[in-house]
Structures are given as C-alpha cells and as structure tokens.
Design an enzyme around this catalytic site. Structure first.
Site, mmCIF file in Angstrom:
data_model
loop_
_atom_site.group_PDB
_atom_site.id
_atom_site.type_symbol
_atom_site.label_atom_id
_atom_site.label_comp_id
_atom_site.label_asym_id
_atom_site.label_seq_id
_atom_site.Cartn_x
_atom_site.Cartn_y
_atom_site.Cartn_z
ATOM 1 N N ALA A 1 -7.781 -3.759 -17.447
ATOM 2 C CA ALA A 1 -9.147 -4.225 -17.212
ATOM 3 C C ALA A 1 -9.523 -3.910 -15.769
ATOM 4 O O ALA A 1 -8.655 -3.704 -14.922
ATOM 5 C CB ALA A 1 -9.217 -5.721 -17.468
ATOM 6 N N GLY B 1 -4.755 -4.380 -20.113
ATOM 7 C CA GLY B 1 -5.653 -4.018 -21.206
ATOM 8 C C GLY B 1 -5.387 -2.610 -21.732
ATOM 9 O O GLY B 1 -5.722 -2.298 -22.878
ATOM 10 N N GLU C 1 -2.613 -3.044 -24.077
ATOM 11 C CA GLU C 1 -3.138 -3.847 -25.195
ATOM 12 C C GLU C 1 -3.970 -2.975 -26.146
ATOM 13 O O GLU C 1 -3.942 -3.181 -27.362
ATOM 14 C CB GLU C 1 -3.958 -5.018 -24.657
ATOM 15 C CG GLU C 1 -3.060 -6.050 -23.975
ATOM 16 C CD GLU C 1 -3.834 -7.151 -23.297
ATOM 17 O OE1 GLU C 1 -4.609 -6.838 -22.368
ATOM 18 O OE2 GLU C 1 -3.678 -8.312 -23.700
ATOM 19 N N GLU D 1 -0.397 -8.557 -15.870
ATOM 20 C CA GLU D 1 -1.461 -9.519 -15.535
ATOM 21 C C GLU D 1 -0.965 -10.684 -14.687
ATOM 22 O O GLU D 1 -1.663 -11.178 -13.812
ATOM 23 C CB GLU D 1 -2.099 -10.055 -16.823
ATOM 24 C CG GLU D 1 -3.050 -9.080 -17.512
ATOM 25 C CD GLU D 1 -2.363 -8.118 -18.463
ATOM 26 O OE1 GLU D 1 -1.122 -7.979 -18.394
ATOM 27 O OE2 GLU D 1 -3.070 -7.508 -19.280
HETATM 28 N N1 3HC Z 1 -9.087 -2.382 -11.780
HETATM 29 C C1 3HC Z 1 -9.848 -1.931 -10.779
HETATM 30 N N2 3HC Z 1 -9.436 -1.006 -9.893
HETATM 31 C C2 3HC Z 1 -8.191 -0.530 -10.043
HETATM 32 C C3 3HC Z 1 -7.335 -0.960 -11.067
HETATM 33 C C4 3HC Z 1 -7.835 -1.933 -11.972
HETATM 34 N N3 3HC Z 1 -7.102 -2.382 -13.000
HETATM 35 N N4 3HC Z 1 -6.157 -0.318 -10.951
HETATM 36 C C5 3HC Z 1 -6.275 0.502 -9.893
HETATM 37 N N5 3HC Z 1 -7.502 0.372 -9.349
HETATM 38 C C6 3HC Z 1 -8.044 1.110 -8.208
HETATM 39 C C7 3HC Z 1 -7.372 0.733 -6.902
HETATM 40 O O1 3HC Z 1 -7.995 -0.377 -6.318
HETATM 41 C C8 3HC Z 1 -7.561 1.988 -6.090
HETATM 42 O O2 3HC Z 1 -8.892 1.981 -5.639
HETATM 43 P P1 3HC Z 1 -9.262 2.620 -4.214
HETATM 44 O O3 3HC Z 1 -8.874 4.056 -4.311
HETATM 45 O O4 3HC Z 1 -10.720 2.367 -4.096
HETATM 46 O O5 3HC Z 1 -8.442 1.862 -3.200
HETATM 47 C C9 3HC Z 1 -7.453 3.096 -7.136
HETATM 48 O O6 3HC Z 1 -7.719 2.482 -8.388
HETATM 49 C C10 3HC Z 1 -6.083 3.739 -7.198
HETATM 50 O O7 3HC Z 1 -5.109 2.719 -7.328
HETATM 51 P P2 3HC Z 1 -3.731 2.754 -6.524
HETATM 52 O O8 3HC Z 1 -3.974 3.145 -5.122
HETATM 53 O O9 3HC Z 1 -3.076 1.458 -6.790
HETATM 54 O O10 3HC Z 1 -2.992 3.959 -7.275
HETATM 55 P P3 3HC Z 1 -1.451 4.110 -7.606
HETATM 56 O O11 3HC Z 1 -1.339 5.426 -8.262
HETATM 57 O O12 3HC Z 1 -0.637 3.799 -6.404
HETATM 58 O O13 3HC Z 1 -1.125 2.962 -8.683
HETATM 59 C C11 3HC Z 1 -1.468 1.661 -10.672
HETATM 60 C C12 3HC Z 1 -1.704 3.010 -9.944
HETATM 61 C C13 3HC Z 1 0.011 1.441 -10.922
HETATM 62 C C14 3HC Z 1 -2.229 1.730 -11.962
HETATM 63 C C15 3HC Z 1 -1.975 0.507 -9.779
HETATM 64 O O14 3HC Z 1 -3.287 0.799 -9.372
HETATM 65 C C16 3HC Z 1 -2.009 -0.823 -10.474
HETATM 66 O O15 3HC Z 1 -1.000 -1.491 -10.542
HETATM 67 N N6 3HC Z 1 -3.188 -1.219 -10.955
HETATM 68 C C17 3HC Z 1 -3.389 -2.526 -11.556
HETATM 69 C C18 3HC Z 1 -2.788 -2.597 -12.923
HETATM 70 C C19 3HC Z 1 -3.059 -3.937 -13.532
HETATM 71 O O16 3HC Z 1 -2.818 -4.989 -12.954
HETATM 72 N N7 3HC Z 1 -3.588 -3.920 -14.756
HETATM 73 C C20 3HC Z 1 -3.901 -5.140 -15.446
HETATM 74 C C21 3HC Z 1 -5.309 -5.502 -15.148
HETATM 75 S S1 3HC Z 1 -5.744 -7.048 -15.834
HETATM 76 C C22 3HC Z 1 -5.994 -6.756 -17.466
HETATM 77 O O17 3HC Z 1 -5.828 -5.670 -17.927
HETATM 78 C C23 3HC Z 1 -6.470 -7.941 -18.257
HETATM 79 C C24 3HC Z 1 -6.401 -7.675 -19.704
HETATM 80 O O18 3HC Z 1 -5.267 -8.316 -20.222
HETATM 81 C C25 3HC Z 1 -7.596 -8.205 -20.443
#
Ligand code: 3HC
Length: 704
Positions: free
Chosen positions: A65, A103, A106, A126
């Site tokens: 998400a 997500g 998921e 998450e």
């Molecule tokens: N939402 C919004 N922005 C995100 C994002 C996300 N889920 N994941 C990454 N980004 C953004 C980062 O903020 C960054 O933005 P910027 O360039 O403006 O600073 C850009 O994408 C690149 O991210 P990274 O610098 O972190 O890139 P990496 O290649 O080092 O890492 C990654 C990639 C492993 C995917 C890492 O970004 C990450 O861990 N992201 C979050 C993953 C996460 O927590 N997902 C779960 C979200 S909650 C969810 O899904 C709820 C659901 O259950 C309903």
C-alpha cells in the site's frame, strides 16, 4: 499529453497481462487498485482471454500500500481489488520480481497461482510500520502455509527470499530465465484450463495445525514480550492470525479490518511511518548536481586493527568487498585478525552466521604490512588511536601513496576533520566516516563534511555506507559531530542525577521501560568506564571550567571499569553479563555527594526521562540552528541507529514533538533557572515555543 496509465492491460497469446506501472516501486497509490479491478474485469469479460497474469513494470512487483496515504482520511472502496481477483472465473497468475510486500503479496495471495524469479523477495512487513496486513494477508497466508509459519512471517515482517518462499509454499514455481513476462504467459497457458481454481480462501487443511498445537499463539506472545514491549501491532498481528484459525474466512477478514483500524492512527504507527520516511530522507543531500560523478568503491582498506578497525573491516567483508587491513606492527595486525576470526566464530556458534558464510567472508579480509600495499584501494578508512598527533602522520602517508581519486576517510569520533585534512594535498578527498561501536553491527554511519570535502567525496562516502548496509547520515564538522554531540548532555545529566540522589538502577529501569534495549549505565559498563574517564581527563586538561564527574572517576580509580573487571556501575557474577545493583556503589555515590555538598533527594521516573532527553533535545536544537545537521529527522535517524532509541517512538525530535516545544521550553527554562548555564534554552527552542510549530518543521525554518 495523455498521462501514462497506472495499470495496463494487453492480451498476448490468449493471456491477459495486467501490468502495474507506478514508479518507483509500484506502491498501491490512488488509482492503482481501481486500475487493477478494471483490468481484471476486462480480462474476465473478454472471450479471447483464457487466463491472466498480474505483474509489475520496472524494478518490482508491488511494494505494498502507499504508506503516504495512511493516517489520512480515505473513502472506503466499494470493492477491494483483492476480492475481485479472488472471485474471477479465469485463473490469475502473479508473476513476481523485485519485491512483493504487504498489499503486494496480498494481491499475489488473492491470485490463483504465484511464480517468481529467484531474486525476488516477498513478505508482510506491515508490523514494521505499526500496522498489520489489511488486505487479507492475515487470513490467506495461514491457510496457504499454516498459521505457525504465517505468524512468524507476519510478526517479524521479514523479507523472504523467493527460494525460501517456494519451500514454504507461498510460491508455486521459481522461474529461471530473463523474460518473466514470457515465462508467466506460458505458465498461464499451462494452467488456463485447470478447474476448480485454487483459491487460498478455501484452503482449510493447514488451519487444523492450530488445533494440534493450541498453545502456539500464547507461546508467540511470550516469545516477543521483551522486544515488543510498549507495542500493540505485533500482538494484533498474532490476534489476526489466531482469528484465521477460529473464524470462517469472511469473518476473519472483518476481524483483520477491525484490528487494522485500531492500529492505523495510533502513536506507534505514526512514529514508525515517520521513521520509515526519515530513513529515506536522510540519504538526500540538497543541492547536489545530478551529473556529479560519484566515486565507485570496489576495494577498501582500513588502517588500525583495533576493535573499531576490525569491525569496519568486517562491515566491508560482510557485504562482499575485499578489504585490506594495516597496523603499525605485524603483531598488531595479527591480533586484530584474530579478534575478527573470534567474532565471526562467535556468530557461527550462536547460530546467527552460517559456517560457509564465514568462510566466504574471512578471506575477503587481507592483512598487509605497508601503506604501499593499499595504494590502489578505492577507499581507505583510518581507525587509529584517537589523537591528532597519531592521525596526522597517517594521513600524510595516505596522501603520499593512495591513488588519485581514492577517498580518504577518518573514523575519528571527535577530532577536527579540517585539521586532519591539512596534512594532505587533497583535502577535497578527505571526510569523516564515523562508525558506531560495534562497527559491524550498528547501522549508523555519520559522514562528516570538512570545509574542503568535495561534494563527490561526501556522496561517495554516503554511497559506500549504504553499500555496506549502513544508514549514512550527513553531519557537520562540530565537536562530537551530530550524533555524539546531541547525546553528550544526556551522558552528563545521567551522572549528575546520580549525584543528586537517583540510583543507576532506577535510571536504567526508566530508560528500559521507555524502550531502550539496555539502560545507559549498563551500556557504560559494557563499553568500559575507563574510556569515558580518559576522555574527561583530556577535556578537563584543555578547559579549566570543565565540569568533572567525580563519581565515575572514583569508580575507575577503584578499578571498577565495568563488565571487563566484574564491576562498574553494577557488579557482575563471573561469566555472566547480568548487572546486579551494588551497595558498594550506593555508598560511593553517597560519599562523593556528601564531599561535594550535594543534598540527595528522590527522583520521579518522569523527571529522569525528561532530564536525559530534554538535555539532548536542547543541544540538538543548537546543532540544527548552526546548520550542522540538515534536518531534524536526520538527528532522529541517528538516535534510532546509533543509540538504540526505540523506533516506535520515532526519534528524539519526534518524541519531543509529542510533548510540544512549548512544554519542553518551559521545563528547560525552569532548569535553567535552577541549575544554571548548561540548561540555557537554544534560540530555536525558544522561537518554536513562542511562535508555535514543531521541531520537525523547524528544519525548513532554519534552512529558509
Ligand atoms: N509507499 C509509499 N512509498 C514507498 C513505498 C510504499 N509502500 N515503498 C517505497 N516507497 C518509496 C520510498 O519512500 C522512496 O521514495 P523516495 O525516492 O521519494 O525517497 C522510493 O519509494 C524508493 O524506496 P527505497 O528507497 O526504500 O527503495 P529500496 O529499493 O531501497 O527498497 C523496498 C525498496 C524494499 C520496497 C522499500 O521501499 C520498502 O521496504 N518499502 C515499504 C514496504 C512496505 O512496508 N510495504 C507494506 C506497506 S503497508 C501495506 O501494504 C498495507 C496493506 O496490508 C493493506
């Protein structure tokens, strides 16, 4: 000009290919889920389509998400893309590369088949941002791989490499070859006619596991109790998985959604989201030209084979870099190498490192006996004794031998980078690379900017840090740089409070209850009290007004150096690291306080917490207003990764913002009146208190 669609649909060889294209990581931002629904329906209704593939454009499948949307009001969608995928009459194959997280996974779990390239990673992280999987993950994953394995993944939030995901049963097939799209299409053709569709929601066999092992949820709660103290999300994750074993699928989804709702706007989730973005901001240096050539690091050298130098060499080796290590004598290098071997061997013994991995890492570290032997390395990190007179000749020598373009970095934790650079003819190549101890474990790397450090040197050092798994943070060249300078008043206050009547064990308990893994006095015993005493002696010699700390000085005089001598602030049993409060220390404290004429009194826990952290907030404000740190959130990242500040409290400034600058100022001003100059409020703090605003917004104010 028409905007590029976030979700594309095209048909190839009878297969509908749905491609998410929302750079950089295909997060499920506004419009993406609707786009998926529309594409699935298009495929469903098109008779030419036999099956579908869901995949991501660019570097990833779907990273989850859009975290930026959390905490903001959002309309409840009429239909969820997960359900629409799940309910099609035609099979959908998730084809995963890069990351399928949150997500993202998921969505893949709602698909009927999952294939992945071996380098892909999947997970439900998450919990790391204070929530739980809210797209059915807590109900589908237990049905697919069993509640125990699912709970382990959801509660840890770890990223699972595709081969392991295959073993666990998350992935049906690993695909070799470079063309995932092509592979996915042929996989979809192979399964197109199979019926019934394998819907994870209907798989109930593994749920029975929970009946066979009724204590698993309670055992999990117990096992995380220490690490997850003060937190809600890990427990909600367990409760949601538990619901999957007790409730029908649809009811379980409702429970998941309810628990998700309880977490999304809690302080814990706000702090963790903040930390997530702060860690990404910290990598950015404003004003850097995009065309700048950043020096590439392939080989490294470390000067000084002591504890720090050895840890730095291990950091390089751990991430695949060949590294040479040099000290004044072959014996000193050998001693350092032996320490490195021992450290790796301990990790293998503890089970945190595989023997084969150790055998790959060790040969990457090469002991050398001359400066000439490191001349061709791309970077050298100096980690010799912390004395200007020792460091300067090292840099003069490095200047003489190192190839042009090499980065010359010092691991000094306090010395003036500019003065070190004066002995070279290339001050532009010199910067600080301040690792935290133990260097191979702690994730913070302060990159310290000298007056003449070239932007490319700084960018190169920041990038080097990231390539060895560190979080690189930019720091100005000020006494103690940013992290230690902001921490120093905390270190002083903890001892002053003891002079006034607080006991080390009380202070430690307050900080552990707050969320630190260890209290600051126990940490002192671990690091060795002799180190602080020596540095205080040096400072006292240089500054006649330096406020001495007679209690720890007395402990050191008595040979109480900490764990290594079996006694420090605490006493220790032989072979055991557990700190035991020591009546002898209490006596010493009382005696010294009496000699100093200090009346001892009782402290509340709240006063202890505030005195330690407000002292640092005030100093950090001064650092910000002097422009020595780029952003308030950078300081927070340093506290998270350099000092073990509890992540679910965001960081020093984030925490202080919850109290509010006005109250912080009021308290500090009161202590200023009571204790004198050391509590003089920073101008920035005073301004914020008077005009309103938050510490975090203060960055823009200072910069602007
Ligand atoms: N939402 C919004 N922005 C995100 C994002 C996300 N889920 N994941 C990454 N980004 C953004 C980062 O903020 C960054 O933005 P910027 O360039 O403006 O600073 C850009 O994408 C690149 O991210 P990274 O610098 O972190 O890139 P990496 O290649 O080092 O890492 C990654 C990639 C492993 C995917 C890492 O970004 C990450 O861990 N992201 C979050 C993953 C996460 O927590 N997902 C779960 C979200 S909650 C969810 O899904 C709820 C659901 O259950 C309903």
């Amino acid at each position: 000009m028409s905007e590029k669609p976030l979700v594309r649909f095209d048909i190839e060889d009878g297969i509908g290919v749905i491609t998410i294209d929302n750079p950089p990581v295909n997060a499920l931002g506004p419009g993406v889920s609707d786009g998926i629904i529309a594409a699935v329906e298009q495929g469903e209704n098109d008779p030419r389509v036999k099956a579908m593939v869901l995949m991501g454009a660019g570097r990833s499948f779907i990273a989850g998400a859009d975290i930026r949307q959390f905490g903001k009001p959002r309309p409840t969608p009429a239909r969820r893309s997960y359900d629409v995928i799940d309910q099609t009459s035609k099979p959908i194959v998730a084809a995963i590369h890069g990351f399928a997280l949150g997500g993202g996974l998921e969505h893949a779990l709602a698909c009927h088949y999952r294939i992945a390239v071996p380098s892909a990673k999947v997970g439900l992280p998450e919990v790391l941002i204070g929530i739980l999987p809210g797209g059915g993950g807590t109900q589908r994953l237990p049905r697919l791989i069993g509640p125990k394995a699912a709970m382990e993944l959801i509660v840890s939030g770890r990223h699972v490499p595709a081969p392991e995901a295959k073993q666990l049963g998350i992935i049906d097939e690993l695909v070799e070859g470079t063309d995932l799209r092509r592979e996915a299409i042929s996989y979809a053709q192979r399964i197109a006619d199979r019926r019934p569709l394998p819907r994870v929601r209907d798989m109930n066999d593994k749920i029975a596991q929970a009946q066979a092992d009724p204590g698993m949820f309670e055992a999990m709660r117990k096992s995380i109790a220490r690490k997850a103290r003060n937190q809600q999300a890990p427990y909600h994750c367990i409760a949601a998985v538990e619901a999957s074993t007790r409730e029908p699928f649809e009811e379980g989804l409702k429970t998941e959604r309810r628990l998700f709702g309880e977490l999304e706007n809690a302080d814990e989730a706000k702090a963790l989201r903040y930390a997530f973005f702060a860690e990404r901001e910290v990598t950015k240096i404003p004003g850097q030209s995009k065309d700048m050539v950043i020096p590439e690091i392939k080989t490294a050298a470390v000067i000084g084979a002591g504890t720090m130098g050895g840890g730095i060499a291990m950091s390089f080796a751990d991430f695949g870099f060949p590294v040479k290590i040099l000290d004044v004598t072959p014996e000193a290098v050998e001693k350092g190498m032996q320490r490195i071997r021992d450290n790796y061997a301990i990790s293998v013994k503890r089970g945190s490192l595989k023997q084969e991995e150790m055998e790959k890492r060790l040969p990457r570290i090469q002991a050398v006996d001359s400066f000439e032997a490191i001349a061709d390395c791309d970077v050298v990190v100096e980690a010799v004794f912390e004395e200007m007179s020792v460091k300067k000749p090292v840099f003069a020598k490095l200047d003489a031998v190192m190839k042009p373009g090499a980065l010359l970095l010092t691991n000094s934790s306090a010395l003036d980078i500019d003065e070190i650079a004066t002995v070279t003819k290339r001050p532009e190549a010199v910067a600080g690379a301040h690792f935290f101890s133990p260097a191979n474990v702690m994730k913070l790397l302060e990159v310290v900017v000298g007056e003449k450090s070239a932007p490319s040197t700084i960018a190169g050092a920041m990038k080097m840090g990231r390539s060895i798994g560190k979080i690189s943070a930019y720091a100005g060249n000020t006494d103690g740089f940013v992290a230690n300078r902001s921490r120093a008043p905390f270190n002083t206050e903890m001892v002053l409070m003891v002079e006034e009547g607080a006991l080390p064990e009380q202070v430690d308990k307050v900080m552990v209850d707050f969320g630190y893994p260890m209290g600051p006095f126990a940490v002192g015993d671990l690091a060795g009290l002799d180190i602080g005493a020596a540095s205080r002696r040096r400072r006292a010699a240089a500054d006649p007004n330096y406020r001495k700390l007679p209690i720890p000085d007395r402990l050191v005089e008595l040979g109480r150096y900490g764990q290594k001598t079996g006694a420090g602030w605490y006493r220790y049993e032989k072979g055991d690291r557990t700190p035991h409060p020591d009546p002898a220390v209490k006596r010493i404290i009382e005696e010294v306080a009496q000699q100093m004429g200090i009346q001892q009194r009782a402290f509340t826990d709240e006063e202890i917490l505030r005195r330690l952290l407000f002292a640092s907030v005030n100093e950090a404000c001064k650092i910000l207003e002097e422009g020595k740190a780029l952003r308030a959130s950078d300081v927070d990242v340093m506290w998270l990764h350099g000092f073990g500040f509890p992540r679910y409290r965001g960081g020093l400034f984030f925490w202080a913002d919850q109290i509010g600058p006005k109250e912080v100022y009021r308290q500090i001003e009161e202590w200023h009146q009571r204790y004198g100059a050391r509590w003089k409020p920073a101008d920035l703090l005073q301004r914020l208190a008077e005009r309103g605003g938050s510490f975090r917004e203060a960055t823009a104010e200072v910069a602007g």
